[in-house]
Scaffold this active site. Structure first.
Site, PDB file in Angstrom:
ATOM      1  N   GLU A 174       0.824  -1.212   0.000  1.00 45.68           N
ATOM      2  CA  GLU A 174       0.000   0.000   0.000  1.00 45.68           C
ATOM      3  C   GLU A 174       0.858   1.262   0.000  1.00 45.68           C
ATOM      4  O   GLU A 174       0.487   2.280  -0.581  1.00 45.68           O
ATOM      5  CB  GLU A 174      -0.958  -0.003   1.188  1.00 45.68           C
ATOM      6  CG  GLU A 174      -1.948  -1.159   1.203  1.00 45.68           C
ATOM      7  CD  GLU A 174      -2.732  -1.286  -0.096  1.00 45.68           C
ATOM      8  OE1 GLU A 174      -2.935  -0.262  -0.787  1.00 45.68           O
ATOM      9  OE2 GLU A 174      -3.125  -2.412  -0.421  1.00 45.68           O
ATOM     10  N   TYR A 222     -12.413  -3.204 -10.812  1.00 40.66           N
ATOM     11  CA  TYR A 222     -11.683  -4.266 -11.491  1.00 40.66           C
ATOM     12  C   TYR A 222     -12.532  -5.087 -12.458  1.00 40.66           C
ATOM     13  O   TYR A 222     -12.090  -6.135 -12.919  1.00 40.66           O
ATOM     14  CB  TYR A 222     -11.058  -5.207 -10.453  1.00 40.66           C
ATOM     15  CG  TYR A 222      -9.819  -4.638  -9.820  1.00 40.66           C
ATOM     16  CD1 TYR A 222      -8.555  -4.878 -10.364  1.00 40.66           C
ATOM     17  CD2 TYR A 222      -9.894  -3.854  -8.689  1.00 40.66           C
ATOM     18  CE1 TYR A 222      -7.419  -4.349  -9.791  1.00 40.66           C
ATOM     19  CE2 TYR A 222      -8.756  -3.317  -8.101  1.00 40.66           C
ATOM     20  CZ  TYR A 222      -7.523  -3.573  -8.658  1.00 40.66           C
ATOM     21  OH  TYR A 222      -6.399  -3.043  -8.086  1.00 40.66           O
TER      22      TYR A 222
END
Length: 804
Positions: free
Chosen positions: A586, A723
């Protein structure tokens, strides 16, 4: 030289095919700015259907599929007592237009914090009651600004792009605050408020995305004589906005446009409902355990958390030693049971609950999925595409064919190793006297994999936790960033309001000591209010247009969110190695957002980057978890300060490729199901979505899934994230990231000066250029050549070795 085996030849041929995929992509694609519309894909995370207009503004995340997405009142007005810090507030405010003129009081004497001037988002004071009046007042103001823009629009940067960016930015920032709080501080009241105003936001987003005057002005810029003189970032913005406007229905006639808009509204509503059902279904499962014999094998660290959960549920005398304990489907709880519980019936119960989440009763996502897929097909047909995958790929590096070819290449390279993985597990479990050895099921795989790993490499994940305390991990991560990219990261707690007491705030400085960015870090799991998974999202982006007070550019702000084990009993958060990798992942996303040097706000940082390239820096950073100097700098026993033994480090290194074939197939299953559902699947026909999954699993899973497996009902990535027809991006970007890290290997990881020089080049290209340049060109500028899949297969242990 010896001859290659037949298997080696096949894999070498496969490797050549992957190379050709990227070469073909390089030569055949016209690169337009950015990736697919939708929330940071955020793992919902800016889910503004406003991203229908600016899909590039959709941040990124959810790194671990299925285990796993501004400002505040002026500080003096809040009368906050801040901790001492050498960092000053960022030299910018939200926009050039104060929101104070449209503030809608939420009480008789309290202004709406969403509409007040602020430097950092007022996360600590925004409440559900502020959402309805705040968002409605915001939209009213933005509608007025849009009318003004359309009336005075000219095909020039000052008269088109700058006022457009200001509209886009206000909606992004304010809606981002609300949506972020929904992810980290969910409540029925907040959810209800968002659901009520969401259609109004979507309606404005569509109005903005389908503006004919704006669309015509962008086309006029592209056709003007000044076009050849524009720098590449501006050309990318123009090309992107033209293509996005078309994808948003700007060219549709009235009746078809109305239909398109209804579809967009319904898709947004269904997406939110899908995510809410997953969250509620996850929270709904609780397993109370009072008998010590049922918790055999579960680590003490986890039992402490399970006892704390029990205390929060009314069992005030619960302790780690004596219970009672509550098992949930939250990630740390689920994984602890799957990896360590010797109670096979408990593993089965938890596993079955996990893979059937949101698949029955009032929380059943099955009809929602069918409706989402049906509407996506309708949307694609309205836009002139055969299927939704083609719509998705319109803003990506790959094509449908190239993505499928890559997945098949990697699948064929992974299949035999995965079959061998299963044979190894069967043999080992039988050798350990396990009754299930001849018939391993899904709830046995993780458990026996962990036992075999411990046996094979003498590594016990739980025994490693004391060496990975969160404070030490963050120190090591920040030192690595300083060495590679020349930045200093300092705590700035108290400078900005936060949404939870555990949230940390940091500032980033360049070598001269000037601030360049800020970020929040929310590390711990909170099952009652926080969405699972891990993600990075933007708060605000770097922007020349949004700067104030003579400052050249507004500074970027990000937030990183994880769901790791919280501190227990006075100990710091002790992390698994997987959790360490997640934090590094991240942070890679955050670095690309924060270290951008692009000043055009619509393509700065993670904005404007094609979706299938945006995982490059995050996956790249994971490689450093295996770099000796980096790992040894963070792996210090939290009590004694003892370093991780050298032999353990070497075992971690060797164990990196453990079950690589199985793990690769897992990702390929998800990506293949995603593409199949968005290319060939026809909603309402005899084959169900679960039939599709079972069919795909015949080629991507060594043992078939349970007949009742309903993982699709919690597949947030493609049904509530960005996605859809894009899950393959993880593998696509993994090729890029592994090759990028190999540049450091080529120069010598034990050569500090060479590593620094390569790190500087990485910062000045991959991290600095944002979406202002096609990602392939950015990669070539860094690497000196086009990408090769060889480093990925080598790092994964899937590259055959030539016989001597």
């Amino acid at each position: 030289m010896g001859k290659w085996s037949t298997k080696t030849k096949r894999l070498a041929l496969a490797l050549g095919l992957v190379v050709s995929l990227f070469m073909a992509t390089c030569t055949s694609l016209t690169f337009t700015a950015r990736s697919l519309p939708l929330r940071r894909a955020r793992a919902h995370l800016l889910r503004s259907s406003f991203s229908t207009f600016c899909p590039n503004l959709v941040p990124k995340s959810l790194p671990c599929p299925l285990w796993s997405s501004s400002f505040s009142f002026c500080l003096d007005k809040l009368h906050h007592t801040h901790k001492s810090t050498s960092l000053s507030p960022p030299p910018f405010s939200l926009s050039s237009t104060s929101f104070s003129s449209m503030a809608a009081p939420s009480t008789e004497d309290s202004p709406n914090p969403l509409l007040s001037d602020f430097v950092f988002p007022p996360f600590d004071v925004v409440e559900p009651k502020h959402v309805r009046p705040g968002i409605r007042a915001l939209i009213k103001q933005l509608e007025s600004e849009l009318v003004e823009l359309e009336k005075n629009v000219e095909p020039s940067w000052p008269k088109l792009v700058e006022p457009l960016e200001k509209i886009v930015d206000k909606l992004t920032v304010i809606w981002g605050i609300v949506n972020h709080l929904k992810s980290v501080k969910d409540s029925p009241e907040l959810r209800s408020a968002i659901e009520e105003v969401q259609p109004e936001k979507v309606e404005f987003s569509l109005r903005l995305g389908q503006s004919k005057p704006i669309y015509d002005a962008f086309k006029a810029i592209r056709e003007s004589k000044e076009w050849p003189t524009l720098r590449e970032a501006r050309k990318r913005i123009v090309e992107s906005q033209i293509k996005e406007a078309i994808l948003n229905g700007v060219a549709l006639e009235d009746e078809k446009r109305d239909q398109f808009n209804k579809i967009q509204q319904e898709l947004e509503k269904l997406s939110h409902k899908f995510e809410a059902n997953v969250l509620d279904a996850t929270k709904k499962f609780e397993k109370l355990i009072t008998d010590k014999t049922e918790i055999e094998g579960l680590p003490a660290t986890f039992l402490g958390v399970a006892a704390q959960t029990a205390v929060s549920k009314g069992h005030k005398d619960a302790t780690a030693e004596n219970g009672p304990w509550i098992i949930t489907l939250d990630q740390p709880s689920f994984m602890a049971v799957m990896l360590h519980s010797r109670n096979r019936s408990l593993r089965e119960e938890v596993y079955r609950a996990y893979v059937t989440r949101a698949s029955g009763g009032d929380l059943d996502n099955t009809p929602i999925i069918d409706q989402i897929l049906k509407l996506r097909v309708e949307k694609a047909k309205l836009l002139g595409y055969k299927n939704y995958a083609e719509v998705s790929m319109a803003m990506k590096m790959a094509t449908v064919d190239k993505a499928q070819e890559l997945l098949e290449t990697l699948r064929s390279a992974s299949w035999n190793p995965a079959v061998q993985d299963m044979e190894d597990l069967k043999a080992f479990s039988k050798g350990q006297g396990a009754a299930e050895g001849d018939d391993l099921s899904h709830w046995d795989i993780s458990f026996w994999s962990e036992r075999l790993r411990e046996s094979k490499y003498d590594i016990n994940e739980e025994e490693l936790r004391p060496f990975f305390s969160l404070p030490k991990v963050m120190d090591g991560l920040f030192n690595l960033a300083k060495m590679l990219f020349g930045i200093d990261i300092e705590p700035a707690d108290g400078l900005a309001p936060v949404w939870n007491k555990d949230v940390r705030f940091y500032g980033i400085k360049d070598p001269s000591g000037s601030p360049v960015a800020y970020f929040y870090f929310d590390p711990y799991s909170r099952p009652s209010e926080k969405r699972g998974g891990a993600w990075m999202d933007e708060v605000v982006s770097r922007s020349r247009v949004m700067s104030q007070d003579g400052i050249s550019s507004r500074l970027p702000i990000a937030h990183m969110v994880c769901n790791q084990t919280p501190p227990v009993g006075g100990k710091p958060s002790l992390m698994t190695f997987r959790e360490v990798e997640t934090v590094f992942h991240e942070f890679g996303h955050a670095l690309q957002h924060m270290l951008t040097k692009e000043d055009e706000g619509l393509v700065s940082g993670i904005r404007g980057i094609e979706w299938d390239a945006v995982e490059l820096p995050s996956q790249f950073m994971e490689n450093w978890c295996y770099h000796r100097d980096t790992l040894m700098s963070i792996a210090k026993h939290y009590e004694t300060g003892e370093s991780l033994p050298e032999e353990v480090y070497k075992k971690l290194l060797v164990a990196r490729t453990y079950r690589a074939g199985s793990l690769s197939l897992r990702q390929i299953r998800f990506a293949s199901v995603d593409l199949e559902l968005h290319t060939n699947y026809i909603p309402g026909e005899s084959e169900t979505i679960f039939d599709v999954d079972q069919r795909i699993c015949e080629r991507t899973q060594v043992i078939p899934p349970l007949p009742e497996d309903r993982f699709l009902c919690s597949f947030l990535h493609i049904f509530a994230g960005g996605y859809a027809a894009g899950y393959y991006s993880y593998k696509w970007a993994e090729v890029l990231s592994a090759d990028a890290f190999s540049a450091f290997e080529d120069t010598g990881l034990d050569n500090p000066e060479a590593v620094k020089a390569t790190g500087h080049r990485f910062r000045e290209t991959i991290l600095a250029l944002g979406g202002g340049k096609p990602p392939l060109e950015v990669f070539v500028e860094f690497r000196g050549r086009e990408p090769s899949p060889e480093p990925l297969l080598r790092h994964s242990g899937l590259l055959p070795v030539t016989a001597a």
